[in-house]
Design an enzyme around this catalytic site. Structure first.
Site, PDB file in Angstrom:
ATOM      1  N   GLY B  80       0.844  -1.200   0.000  1.00 34.45           N
ATOM      2  CA  GLY B  80       0.000   0.000   0.000  1.00 34.45           C
ATOM      3  C   GLY B  80       0.873   1.242   0.000  1.00 34.45           C
ATOM      4  CG  LEU B  81      -0.693   4.780  -1.918  1.00 31.15           C
ATOM      5  CD1 LEU B  81      -1.879   5.744  -1.948  1.00 31.15           C
ATOM      6  CD2 LEU B  81       0.352   5.177  -2.957  1.00 31.15           C
ATOM      7  N   GLY B  85      -0.852   2.695   6.568  1.00 32.79           N
ATOM      8  CA  GLY B  85      -1.157   1.948   7.796  1.00 32.79           C
ATOM      9  C   GLY B  85      -0.620   0.519   7.783  1.00 32.79           C
ATOM     10  CE  LYS B  86       3.452  -0.090   3.271  1.00 27.03           C
ATOM     11  NZ  LYS B  86       3.111   1.345   3.215  1.00 27.03           N
ATOM     12  CB  SER B 153       5.742  -4.109  -2.512  1.00 30.76           C
ATOM     13  OG  SER B 153       4.637  -4.179  -1.625  1.00 30.76           O
TER      14      SER B 153
END
Lengths: 243, 243
Positions: B80-81, B85-86, B153
């Site tokens: 994710g960007l 919140g990853k 990624s």
């Protein structure tokens, strides 16, 4: 295969064992004495006593260190010229360690480059490549898994980076002289390097910085592969990594 | 800490247990009957019978699968960007999985880049970086260790490379819209990207290729972190990775 056995299973199994074990005792006593009451009384007392005894037995054995050994994971790092014999010796050591029940991951330069075909041979590319393999080794070590890495790893800088990143780094310098490596030329690469077909080939047109203080030096001209592998095992024994 | 317990230790411990357990039986029988001969005879027979019983008990329990579960290691891949919140959700999942007794390695983009500060942000650099992390995950998976990776990624190519390299790849798309990520801007990077201080910043001047068929999509605007982590755990349960 790895399994997780739940606490419930262990508890159930313990009760199951106690049930059958005590029924056997009761049957035995009844058989010998013919008196059911006494047999039942002994059985009842046995359940309580043996549960206590089992607990004390476990505690006592916790203090006995015979046959119990903490595993200290380590990183075996084979460095040396192409065709020096690194991979073959490392394979031998890998098999020996696995047969001792150790968790071992075998990492080989050629095989990793197959997965990452674009990895270059410049000083920066090589150093970064080795650093990343070292990072992998450090994470394996953290998880209780030994690694056996065989890489030309020609530069001190990245080998020392790996040494600093890991806890138990064992540098094994496979010190076969370049003339002997070229004579062997297992993959025909020296020939290609001499003809100019490949460039930046360690030992021909790229330097090999020999380790200054490796944990072990192996001279493959003086001994067969199995003897070299045995010498690595002897070192690990001497350092108490294995028994 | 990992230990290896030798066969000798197990055998010695089994005999030690049998000795004390049978001495207890003999003492019990003698106490109740007052007849030493019968007590000794029962003790002697017990040794033989219980060794056999223990064996049969073990074999029977081998067929009972209650409470026994094979661990299938997996790779949880959060993409994710930046500021989506990853990492926070991945940390939460990591703690939950570790508390279940699973071996878990937590890999985070920022922390890996600290170790490899020269890793670039070009498409090639990023793809290679992700491929190498994926290789690490595949080796951990092979050794029974789950990995929880949180990396921007941004490109499909390298994410799919990791999917192919691993057995149980679980792609979790943290689909926070770019406006929300920029509003959060946890590390002040969006600000720097907007001012041109940093380039090739995913979401601003570098594309993010959203996963087409992720195993799970998380919308962090609609739920708090702990609920997102719980949703990942629910997925793992549903897929029988955990109980």
């Amino acid at each position: 295969m790895a399994f997780i056995e739940s606490h419930r299973r262990s508890i159930l199994k313990a009760f199951s064992w106690r049930l059958w074990a005590t029924l056997t005792t009761i049957a035995l006593v009844f058989l010998f004495t013919g008196r059911l009451k006494i047999a039942a009384a002994i059985g009842g007392l046995e359940v309580v006593l043996k549960l206590l005894l089992y607990f004390l037995h476990e505690r006592a054995w916790n203090k006995i260190h015979y046959g119990k050994r903490e595993i200290t994971p380590f990183v075996l790092w084979f460095t040396g010229l192409p065709s020096s014999g690194k991979s073959t010796i490392a394979d031998g050591v890998g098999k020996r360690l696995a047969s001792l029940g150790l968790k071992v991951e075998r990492l080989d330069g050629d095989k990793v480059r197959e997965i990452f075909p674009k990895t270059g041979f410049s000083r920066d590319d090589r150093n970064l490549h080795i650093r990343r393999i070292g990072y992998l080794c450090s994470i394996l070590e953290k998880n209780g898994i030994c690694s056996i890495a065989s890489f030309v790893s020609p530069y001190k800088e990245s080998r020392n980076f790996v040494r600093d990143l890991t806890k138990n780094f064992i540098e094994i310098y496979v010190a076969t002289p370049v003339e002997e490596c070229e004579r062997r030329d297992v993959k025909g690469l020296y020939k290609k390097a001499r003809s100019g077909e490949i460039r930046q080939f360690t030992g021909i047109d790229d330097p090999y910085e020999a380790p200054e203080n490796p944990e072990l030096i192996i001279h493959t001209q003086n001994e067969p592969v199995h003897a070299s592998a045995d010498r690595v095992m002897a070192y690990l024994k001497q350092q108490k990594y294995i028994m």
